[in-house]
Scaffold this motif. Structure first.
Motif, PDB file in Angstrom:
ATOM      1  N   LEU A   1      35.307  42.016  37.265  1.00  0.00           N
ATOM      2  CA  LEU A   1      36.552  41.544  38.021  1.00  0.00           C
ATOM      3  C   LEU A   1      36.198  41.060  39.477  1.00  0.00           C
ATOM      4  O   LEU A   1      36.781  40.167  39.892  1.00  0.00           O
ATOM      5  N   ALA A   2      35.153  41.933  40.123  1.00  0.00           N
ATOM      6  CA  ALA A   2      35.058  41.648  41.713  1.00  0.00           C
ATOM      7  C   ALA A   2      34.368  40.378  41.740  1.00  0.00           C
ATOM      8  O   ALA A   2      34.592  39.252  42.570  1.00  0.00           O
ATOM      9  N   ALA A   3      33.509  40.013  40.683  1.00  0.00           N
ATOM     10  CA  ALA A   3      32.512  38.429  40.818  1.00  0.00           C
ATOM     11  C   ALA A   3      33.694  37.446  40.415  1.00  0.00           C
ATOM     12  O   ALA A   3      33.352  36.205  41.131  1.00  0.00           O
ATOM     13  N   THR A   4      34.438  37.642  39.712  1.00  0.00           N
ATOM     14  CA  THR A   4      35.477  36.733  39.378  1.00  0.00           C
ATOM     15  C   THR A   4      36.895  36.383  40.168  1.00  0.00           C
ATOM     16  O   THR A   4      37.158  35.204  40.683  1.00  0.00           O
ATOM     17  N   ASN A   5      37.307  37.401  40.832  1.00  0.00           N
ATOM     18  CA  ASN A   5      38.344  37.385  41.791  1.00  0.00           C
ATOM     19  C   ASN A   5      38.280  37.947  43.175  1.00  0.00           C
ATOM     20  O   ASN A   5      39.136  37.848  43.819  1.00  0.00           O
ATOM     21  N   GLY A   6      37.054  38.577  43.580  1.00  0.00           N
ATOM     22  CA  GLY A   6      36.548  39.083  44.608  1.00  0.00           C
ATOM     23  C   GLY A   6      36.802  40.415  44.860  1.00  0.00           C
ATOM     24  O   GLY A   6      37.524  41.089  44.137  1.00  0.00           O
ATOM     25  N   LEU A   7      35.741  40.721  45.667  1.00  0.00           N
ATOM     26  CA  LEU A   7      35.855  42.586  46.026  1.00  0.00           C
ATOM     27  C   LEU A   7      37.320  42.974  46.424  1.00  0.00           C
ATOM     28  O   LEU A   7      37.711  44.037  46.122  1.00  0.00           O
TER      29      LEU A   7
END
Length: 718
Positions: A658-664
């Motif tokens: 989720l972080a890789a796709t939408n940001g940390l």
């Protein structure tokens, strides 16, 4: 002096300590009942009486003589029964609530520790602690039977305080040296608390809420000290409960033992005259004999001792097992380690091809592992009852320490993972090392002692005897009385099994049928999921915050060590709800603080603070959770919460995706919102620090929602 009264019987009971007598002062001296009662009481001469209390529904007179609480029926005053006996501490004051069938008393600790407020049924059964902390020198106390509240004055802390019968809603109403330093008698009526004060030789009054602060209201002032106070009004003795003994048909004494139950009893053995014509029924007398001959051996630790070399071997095993389990559990962070990649450059023979459109499979390996945790927990929980388990048979004094030791073992295993990964540089070798450790523990486990308790409850008494003889030998203790102790322990465990069978009709649905348990269950489920999500989400994905992953992962493990020690220490002094909320708040704020930060070392610092917070929150939750559920539902409640909580640990590995796709920032914002929501929710849980753990669903409901009865305001009569 001690005084009490009966509105319906027009009786005033007075205890004159100078003559050591309890005498009724009837309004009509020609009444034969009153004359007979006075003659019997005068003849008995109950020495060293401190306080008396009258049950106006069952017409029972209770008193304390410093070491015991005794009772007689005013209709048969020659029959005397000891309800509560204490050889070590001093019982100074006693009160009765016949509506709830409760005796409540103050117990002075001669050892110098905190005093206690205790309660039991009117028959002396089911003894519980209501208050056992921040209670130094309490003599005066009284009850409000309508709101089920205890009020007391502490003459050393100079406080006026209150608490519910079941340990809920404790509060300090007022604090003043001038008002409470020499106060030893008190009573309650309508919305006001009345007490005597020897410094002023007066009766003082304040509102039960403390709304007038420490402002003094003098109701009555005398030239000498006032030895007793009792407010007489019919609203203080409501006849709204049935007489449980009305149709009991007991041969001698009948005492209420619950809201809807009673016990037929014989006079206590030391007061019973066997030469009397009227004999007590054999089954009744056997109850007293059984009560006096209850086994002293109730736990394995009562036989082998609370601590010794035998327990040390068991604890060493658990300590190492937790460390090995941490290597196996947290090692998956390096077995599916995230690599930088460009999809156009992926070699065709790249192992497992866990990149591009297949990168989610790396997270799925960790999810599958967590799913296995949930399934194995359900399976082995069942088969451990059927085929046995290895014990940790220490005394209650050391259980908290053992829990901390297990946590330290986990931390050391956790901290060893990055070093092993850096040294081995291959996930196969890392997996082999973790499996080698688990295999070694399985061999060690084979040579461990079986649980003597499990052996006894499953009819393997001979094997239990062999196990206990070995344990006694290792601990350097004699096995001379082992057979007798084993017989007593077997009898006690059989009694416990019978009790457990009587409550097996409870199901998991009972967790949500009543308001208090429904609230507790849903809040615990939420916090369990959120804490599991953040614990594993932060642990598995420390690489998202920058820096060297080996170092940041090591630090995220080490930070749990102060968490283990500090949370255990703070639990001794701070309420569960406040501490639970504080650590969840700390975690949530730390997650929000990461969002605007650009420097890696600052991100890592906030992430470590968050990891400390969620680890501490988990420790508090592990302590608070079991205290919230009643005994009859505790295992079902915790089991359900643990299974539901696996939703968080199963979901955690995908937070990296989720972080890789939408940001940390999105993930940290989600973490922060979940934790701050939990901070608010846990404040709605009942506080359990220093309070009695409920045994039944009814007790849990009453502790969370005490009965609220509007007080009837009326003119006070003295």
């Amino acid at each position: 002096y001690g005084i009490d009264y009966s509105i319906s019987g027009h009786l005033l009971f007075v205890n004159n300590q100078r003559s050591n007598l309890v005498s009724p002062l009837p309004s009509n001296h020609t009444n034969s009942l009153n004359i007979t009662l006075q003659k019997v009481l005068n003849k008995q001469k109950y020495h060293f009486l401190s306080r008396i209390a009258f049950d106006w529904i069952h017409e029972l007179l209770y008193w304390t003589d410093d070491t015991s609480i005794e009772v007689i029926s005013i209709h048969r005053p020659s029959l005397r029964y000891v309800c509560v006996e204490n050889s070590f501490d001093v019982i100074r004051n006693v009160a009765i609530d016949p509506l709830e069938s409760l005796i409540i008393w103050i117990q002075w600790q001669e050892s110098g520790d905190n005093d206690k407020i205790m309660r039991s049924s009117q028959a002396g059964t089911d003894v519980k602690v209501v208050v056992d902390y921040d209670l130094k020198y309490s003599y005066a106390f009284t009850l409000d039977v309508n709101s089920k509240t205890i009020y007391w004055i502490d003459s050393q802390l100079y406080t006026l305080s209150s608490i519910g019968y079941f340990g809920q809603n404790r509060r300090t109403i007022a604090k003043s040296y001038d008002l409470f330093s020499s106060s030893y008698r008190m009573d309650f009526f309508a919305d006001y608390i009345y007490w005597t004060n020897d410094r002023h030789n007066a009766i003082l009054r304040t509102h039960r809420t403390g709304s007038n602060g420490t402002k003094r209201f003098v109701v009555f002032k005398a030239n000498v000290s006032i030895d007793a106070i009792k407010i007489v009004d019919k609203t203080k003795q409501p006849m709204i409960a049935l007489n449980r003994c009305l149709n009991a048909n007991c041969t001698h004494l009948c005492l209420p033992s619950g809201v809807q139950s009673f016990m037929c009893l014989c006079p206590s053995i030391k007061y019973y005259d066997y030469s009397a014509q009227e004999k007590c029924r054999s089954d009744d007398i056997s109850k007293i004999m059984d009560e006096q001959q209850k086994p002293d051996v109730k736990h394995i630790a009562d036989i082998v001792g609370e601590w010794g070399k035998w327990q040390f071997q068991l604890i060493t095993f658990c300590f190492i097992l937790w460390g090995v389990a941490a290597v196996n559990n947290m090692g998956y962070s390096f077995m599916a380690y995230d690599n930088d990649f460009w999809c156009s450059d992926v070699p065709p023979d790249y192992q497992f091809n866990l990149v591009c459109d297949r990168k989610h499979f790396a997270s799925f390996t960790q999810t599958a592992y967590m799913l296995g945790y949930a399934v194995s927990g359900l399976i082995f929980a069942h088969y451990s009852d059927k085929y046995g388990r290895r014990p940790t048979c220490c005394g209650p004094k050391y259980r908290a320490d053992i829990s901390i030791l297990g946590g330290i073992g986990w931390v050391l295993g956790y901290a060893a993972v990055p070093g092993l990964a850096l040294w081995l540089q291959d996930y196969r070798y890392l997996l082999f090392v973790s499996l080698l450790g688990l295999g070694s523990m399985m061999v060690w486990y084979y040579f461990m002692f079986e649980s003597p308790r499990w052996q006894i409850t499953n009819g393997q008494t001979d094997r239990a005897e062999q196990t206990l003889r070995k344990a006694l030998k290792i601990n350097g203790k004699s096995d001379e009385n082992l057979k007798q102790q084993l017989t007593e322990l077997s009898a006690y465990l059989q009694e416990m099994q019978s009790h457990e069978k009587s409550v097996k009709n409870h199901t998991i649905l009972d967790l949500v049928k009543t308001p208090a348990l429904r609230k507790i269950t849903f809040i615990l489920w939420y916090t369990w999921i959120v804490n599991a999500l953040l614990y594993y989400g932060l642990s598995f994905n420390m690489s998202d915050f920058g820096g060297n992953f080996y170092i940041t992962f090591l630090l995220s493990g080490i930070v749990e060590l102060p968490s283990q020690l500090l949370s255990a220490l703070m639990l001794r002094y701070i309420g569960r709800c406040k501490l639970f909320g504080f650590f969840m708040l700390l975690t949530g704020v730390s997650c929000f603080a990461i969002i605007p930060v650009e420097r890696d070392w600052i991100k890592v610092t906030f992430a470590l603070i968050g990891k400390f917070g969620v680890s501490s929150s988990w420790n508090v939750m592990a302590m608070h959770g079991p205290e919230l559920y009643p005994t009859v539902l505790r295992q079902r409640g915790l089991g359900a919460a643990s299974v539901v909580g696996r939703i968080g640990s199963i979901t955690a590995p995908f937070m990296k995706n989720l972080a890789a796709t939408n940001g940390l920032a999105l993930v940290m914002g989600l973490y922060g919102v979940l934790m701050l929501s939990g901070t608010v929710l846990v404040q709605f849980l009942p506080e359990t620090k220093g309070r009695e753990i409920p045994d039944t669903i009814e007790e849990a409901e009453r502790a969370a929602y005490p009965t609220k009865v509007k007080h009837i305001k009326n003119k006070t009569n003295f």
